[in-house]
Write a protein that holds these residues in place. Structure first.
Motif, PDB file in Angstrom:
ATOM      1  N   ILE A  66     -46.000  99.744  74.132  1.00 40.67           N
ATOM      2  CA  ILE A  66     -45.264  98.608  73.559  1.00 40.67           C
ATOM      3  C   ILE A  66     -45.937  98.265  72.237  1.00 40.67           C
ATOM      4  CG2 ILE A  66     -44.575  96.199  73.803  1.00 40.67           C
ATOM      5  CD1 ILE A  66     -44.486  96.552  76.805  1.00 40.67           C
ATOM      6  N   ASN A  67     -45.125  98.004  71.219  1.00 39.70           N
ATOM      7  CA  ASN A  67     -45.632  97.723  69.866  1.00 39.70           C
ATOM      8  C   ASN A  67     -45.298  96.297  69.440  1.00 39.70           C
ATOM      9  OD1 ASN A  67     -44.539  97.684  66.773  1.00 39.70           O
ATOM     10  ND2 ASN A  67     -46.451  98.819  66.925  1.00 39.70           N
ATOM     11  N   LEU A  68     -46.247  95.662  68.739  1.00 38.40           N
ATOM     12  CA  LEU A  68     -46.027  94.325  68.174  1.00 38.40           C
ATOM     13  C   LEU A  68     -46.486  94.274  66.712  1.00 38.40           C
ATOM     14  CD1 LEU A  68     -47.303  91.934  71.010  1.00 38.40           C
ATOM     15  CD2 LEU A  68     -44.921  92.366  70.369  1.00 38.40           C
ATOM     16  N   PHE A  69     -45.881  93.364  65.951  1.00 38.96           N
ATOM     17  CA  PHE A  69     -46.377  92.998  64.621  1.00 38.96           C
ATOM     18  C   PHE A  69     -47.431  91.910  64.819  1.00 38.96           C
ATOM     19  CE2 PHE A  69     -41.896  93.683  62.558  1.00 38.96           C
ATOM     20  CZ  PHE A  69     -42.056  95.050  62.650  1.00 38.96           C
ATOM     21  N   VAL A  70     -48.618  92.086  64.240  1.00 40.78           N
ATOM     22  CA  VAL A  70     -49.648  91.041  64.277  1.00 40.78           C
ATOM     23  C   VAL A  70     -49.323  90.064  63.146  1.00 40.78           C
ATOM     24  CG1 VAL A  70     -52.110  90.529  64.164  1.00 40.78           C
ATOM     25  CG2 VAL A  70     -51.337  92.722  65.093  1.00 40.78           C
ATOM     26  N   GLN A  71     -48.919  88.847  63.512  1.00 41.39           N
ATOM     27  CA  GLN A  71     -48.482  87.898  62.481  1.00 41.39           C
ATOM     28  C   GLN A  71     -48.687  86.461  62.941  1.00 41.39           C
ATOM     29  OE1 GLN A  71     -44.251  88.506  61.870  1.00 41.39           O
ATOM     30  NE2 GLN A  71     -43.817  88.506  64.042  1.00 41.39           N
ATOM     31  N   THR A  72     -48.703  85.561  61.970  1.00 40.85           N
ATOM     32  CA  THR A  72     -48.780  84.130  62.268  1.00 40.85           C
ATOM     33  C   THR A  72     -47.479  83.477  61.796  1.00 40.85           C
ATOM     34  OG1 THR A  72     -49.869  83.788  60.143  1.00 40.85           O
ATOM     35  CG2 THR A  72     -51.291  83.963  62.082  1.00 40.85           C
ATOM     36  N   ARG A  73     -47.153  82.362  62.381  1.00 41.41           N
ATOM     37  CA  ARG A  73     -45.947  81.642  61.969  1.00 41.41           C
ATOM     38  C   ARG A  73     -46.123  81.164  60.528  1.00 41.41           C
ATOM     39  NH1 ARG A  73     -43.138  78.560  66.843  1.00 41.41           N
ATOM     40  NH2 ARG A  73     -42.557  80.430  68.006  1.00 41.41           N
ATOM     41  N   PRO A  74     -45.105  81.370  59.677  1.00 45.50           N
ATOM     42  CA  PRO A  74     -45.268  81.008  58.276  1.00 45.50           C
ATOM     43  C   PRO A  74     -45.163  79.503  58.034  1.00 45.50           C
ATOM     44  CG  PRO A  74     -43.031  81.777  58.660  1.00 45.50           C
ATOM     45  CD  PRO A  74     -43.774  81.945  59.958  1.00 45.50           C
ATOM     46  N   PHE A 127     -50.207  98.244  67.337  1.00 43.57           N
ATOM     47  CA  PHE A 127     -50.079  97.068  66.473  1.00 43.57           C
ATOM     48  C   PHE A 127     -50.015  97.475  65.011  1.00 43.57           C
ATOM     49  CE2 PHE A 127     -52.148  95.829  70.374  1.00 43.57           C
ATOM     50  CZ  PHE A 127     -51.463  94.677  70.740  1.00 43.57           C
ATOM     51  N   THR A 128     -49.270  96.678  64.232  1.00 44.07           N
ATOM     52  CA  THR A 128     -49.178  96.910  62.795  1.00 44.07           C
ATOM     53  C   THR A 128     -49.087  95.571  62.073  1.00 44.07           C
ATOM     54  OG1 THR A 128     -47.990  98.183  61.097  1.00 44.07           O
ATOM     55  CG2 THR A 128     -46.643  97.127  62.786  1.00 44.07           C
ATOM     56  N   PHE A 129     -49.236  95.583  60.762  1.00 45.55           N
ATOM     57  CA  PHE A 129     -49.204  94.416  59.845  1.00 45.55           C
ATOM     58  C   PHE A 129     -50.552  93.708  59.725  1.00 45.55           C
ATOM     59  CE2 PHE A 129     -44.398  93.142  59.793  1.00 45.55           C
ATOM     60  CZ  PHE A 129     -44.049  94.456  59.539  1.00 45.55           C
ATOM     61  N   ASP A 130     -51.445  93.865  60.709  1.00 49.32           N
ATOM     62  CA  ASP A 130     -52.769  93.236  60.629  1.00 49.32           C
ATOM     63  C   ASP A 130     -53.627  93.803  61.753  1.00 49.32           C
ATOM     64  OD1 ASP A 130     -54.812  91.633  59.694  1.00 49.32           O
ATOM     65  OD2 ASP A 130     -53.636  89.775  59.711  1.00 49.32           O
ATOM     66  N   VAL A 131     -54.851  93.302  61.860  1.00 54.04           N
ATOM     67  CA  VAL A 131     -55.772  93.771  62.898  1.00 54.04           C
ATOM     68  C   VAL A 131     -55.955  92.649  63.924  1.00 54.04           C
ATOM     69  CG1 VAL A 131     -57.884  93.023  61.711  1.00 54.04           C
ATOM     70  CG2 VAL A 131     -57.970  94.989  63.265  1.00 54.04           C
ATOM     71  N   LEU A 132     -56.203  93.016  65.160  1.00 55.49           N
ATOM     72  CA  LEU A 132     -56.424  92.032  66.222  1.00 55.49           C
ATOM     73  C   LEU A 132     -57.808  91.402  66.104  1.00 55.49           C
ATOM     74  CD1 LEU A 132     -55.123  93.996  69.350  1.00 55.49           C
ATOM     75  CD2 LEU A 132     -53.917  92.182  68.119  1.00 55.49           C
ATOM     76  N   HIS A 133     -57.955  90.196  66.681  1.00 54.46           N
ATOM     77  CA  HIS A 133     -59.287  89.607  66.866  1.00 54.46           C
ATOM     78  C   HIS A 133     -59.974  90.349  68.015  1.00 54.46           C
ATOM     79  CE1 HIS A 133     -58.082  86.461  64.200  1.00 54.46           C
ATOM     80  NE2 HIS A 133     -57.195  85.960  65.021  1.00 54.46           N
ATOM     81  N   GLY A 134     -61.304  90.296  68.028  1.00 49.83           N
ATOM     82  CA  GLY A 134     -62.060  90.959  69.081  1.00 49.83           C
ATOM     83  C   GLY A 134     -61.677  90.477  70.472  1.00 49.83           C
ATOM     84  N   SER A 135     -61.422  89.166  70.608  1.00 54.34           N
ATOM     85  CA  SER A 135     -61.079  88.609  71.928  1.00 54.34           C
ATOM     86  C   SER A 135     -59.721  89.116  72.406  1.00 54.34           C
ATOM     87  CB  SER A 135     -61.073  87.076  71.871  1.00 54.34           C
ATOM     88  OG  SER A 135     -60.134  86.627  70.898  1.00 54.34           O
ATOM     89  N   GLN A 136     -58.788  89.317  71.468  1.00 55.83           N
ATOM     90  CA  GLN A 136     -57.469  89.841  71.831  1.00 55.83           C
ATOM     91  C   GLN A 136     -57.587  91.290  72.299  1.00 55.83           C
ATOM     92  OE1 GLN A 136     -55.700  89.069  67.996  1.00 55.83           O
ATOM     93  NE2 GLN A 136     -54.637  87.237  68.731  1.00 55.83           N
ATOM     94  N   LEU A 137     -58.387  92.064  71.572  1.00 56.30           N
ATOM     95  CA  LEU A 137     -58.587  93.459  71.936  1.00 56.30           C
ATOM     96  C   LEU A 137     -59.277  93.568  73.303  1.00 56.30           C
ATOM     97  CD1 LEU A 137     -59.101  95.837  69.037  1.00 56.30           C
ATOM     98  CD2 LEU A 137     -59.849  96.561  71.276  1.00 56.30           C
ATOM     99  N   GLN A 138     -60.213  92.661  73.550  1.00 57.59           N
ATOM    100  CA  GLN A 138     -60.920  92.668  74.836  1.00 57.59           C
ATOM    101  C   GLN A 138     -59.965  92.369  75.983  1.00 57.59           C
ATOM    102  OE1 GLN A 138     -64.259  93.603  75.180  1.00 57.59           O
ATOM    103  NE2 GLN A 138     -63.574  93.733  77.310  1.00 57.59           N
ATOM    104  N   ARG A 139     -59.056  91.426  75.782  1.00 59.31           N
ATOM    105  CA  ARG A 139     -58.065  91.092  76.833  1.00 59.31           C
ATOM    106  C   ARG A 139     -57.222  92.318  77.180  1.00 59.31           C
ATOM    107  NH1 ARG A 139     -54.081  86.697  75.357  1.00 59.31           N
ATOM    108  NH2 ARG A 139     -53.480  86.934  77.547  1.00 59.31           N
ATOM    109  N   LEU A 140     -56.829  93.079  76.169  1.00 61.06           N
ATOM    110  CA  LEU A 140     -56.027  94.283  76.400  1.00 61.06           C
ATOM    111  C   LEU A 140     -56.829  95.313  77.180  1.00 61.06           C
ATOM    112  CD1 LEU A 140     -54.473  94.291  72.861  1.00 61.06           C
ATOM    113  CD2 LEU A 140     -53.090  94.295  74.951  1.00 61.06           C
ATOM    114  N   HIS A 141     -58.068  95.538  76.769  1.00 58.83           N
ATOM    115  CA  HIS A 141     -58.925  96.491  77.472  1.00 58.83           C
ATOM    116  C   HIS A 141     -59.211  96.039  78.910  1.00 58.83           C
ATOM    117  CE1 HIS A 141     -60.571  98.618  73.619  1.00 58.83           C
ATOM    118  NE2 HIS A 141     -59.457  99.167  74.072  1.00 58.83           N
TER     119      HIS A 141
END
Length: 345
Positions: A66-74, A127-141
């Motif tokens: 599953i793919n997501l855009f890493v983004q924040t609400r503008p 993921f594309t458009f940006d990089v994840l935070h370490g805590s987000q990556l840890q949750r996935l792992h």
């Protein structure tokens, strides 16, 4: 956890293509044929992500992504928004509209989408458009999900590797759809697939996936021999029976005999490659002035919807890579069989 290339028998990842192309049927068919199917979820609500993942699981017991855009609400500047609407006035006039409607929503909430993805628990999250935070990556792992980050230059590849990604997808300039650039100006990340691979290869300890204009088994083999572990292919799957792109868009691809793609910011506010058409041409002079993604993407949503309803390909966003003239009219299973035979020939 075993490495990403061991997840599927063949080194082929079907690219996630947002906007409805990647139906559960398409994703499952790729995985059933020995590749890694990918659901493009950036435009889906959290509930839809979970529902579509369940649908895929009803069609296959194989791994999928599953793919997501890493983004924040503008933060929306409404004065600037009115100026942005004026840039689209000529296109609105062609549709017979006096005014462009203001969107009620700019984008999905990324954190809520990420929660849904972790609930859905695919084998891989990209993921594309940006990089994840370490805590987000840890949750996935922690959930047993492998992580793939998109890079369009060496700096981005190094950052994703340092953050702990399980693989990095190098996106050459030939690739269709949106550029994944998040370090430096988008227009400066211009390396083609093989040049980008050669630049990054000495610095990478994780598996490398390459994307950009790959359309047949011969090109897959060339990419693997050049040092990639897997390839990611999008445009090749757009014209399969299971793809849900507009029939007129599909026909434009199948009828093409040469590369008529180019990059534009006009549709979404982020550089993306698609079939050249009247909308791109009409917006050429102001494409650098439109607001950044996701605001421009939301603003043009009603135009693209009206174009689709009228089967008017001149006002649609028809994302495609440089290899578009090699698209084939066949099912996913037939395409995968052909790709594997070509690789082995």
């Amino acid at each position: 956890m075993p490495g990403l290339p061991t997840l599927c028998p063949h080194p082929i990842i079907q690219a996630p293509m947002a906007g409805g192309a990647t139906t559960p049927e398409l994703v499952a068919a790729v995985s059933n044929a020995g590749g890694l199917g990918s659901l493009a979820a950036p435009l889906l609500t959290p509930l839809a992500i979970i529902e579509q993942a369940e649908h895929i699981r009803r069609l296959t017991d194989k791994p999928f992504a599953i793919n997501l855009f890493v983004q924040t609400r503008p933060q929306v500047d409404f004065a600037a928004l009115e100026a942005a609407k004026l840039l689209l006035q000529s296109v609105c006039a062609e549709l017979g509209w006096d005014n462009l409607p203001t969107p009620t929503r700019w984008c999905e909430d990324f954190e809520a989408q990420l929660d849904a993805l972790i609930t859905a628990r695919p084998a891989v999250a990209s993921f594309t458009f940006d990089v994840l935070h370490g805590s987000q990556l840890q949750r996935l792992h922690d959930a047993g999900i492998k992580v793939v980050g998109t890079a369009t230059n060496l700096q981005e590849a190094i950052v994703w590797q340092a953050m702990g990604a399980d693989a990095v997808c190098l996106q050459g300039v030939e690739a269709g759809g949106h550029r994944g650039t998040f370090i430096g100006a988008q227009k400066e990340s211009t390396l083609g697939l093989f040049a980008l691979l050669e630049t990054c290869k000495p610095h990478m300890q994780v598996p490398i996936i390459v994307a950009g204009g790959i359309m047949d088994g011969r090109q897959i083999k060339q990419a693997l021999q050049s040092g990639a572990q897997m390839v990611q292919m999008g445009t090749a799957f757009l014209t399969t029976k299971e793809s849900a792109i507009h029939p007129a868009y599909k026909q434009r691809l199948l009828d093409s005999s040469s590369d008529t793609t180019r990059q534009t910011r006009a549709f979404s506010g982020r550089i993306a490659r698609g079939l050249d058409n009247h909308f791109m041409q009409a917006m050429d002079a102001v494409a650098d002035k439109v607001p950044a993604y996701p605001i421009q993407n939301a603003l043009t949503g009603s135009i693209r919807a009206a174009a689709a309803k009228a089967a008017n390909t001149e006002l649609m966003s028809m994302w495609a890579g440089q290899g578009m003239a090699a698209t084939r009219d066949m099912s996913v299973a037939e395409l995968m069989t052909a790709l594997i035979a070509e690789m082995q020939a």
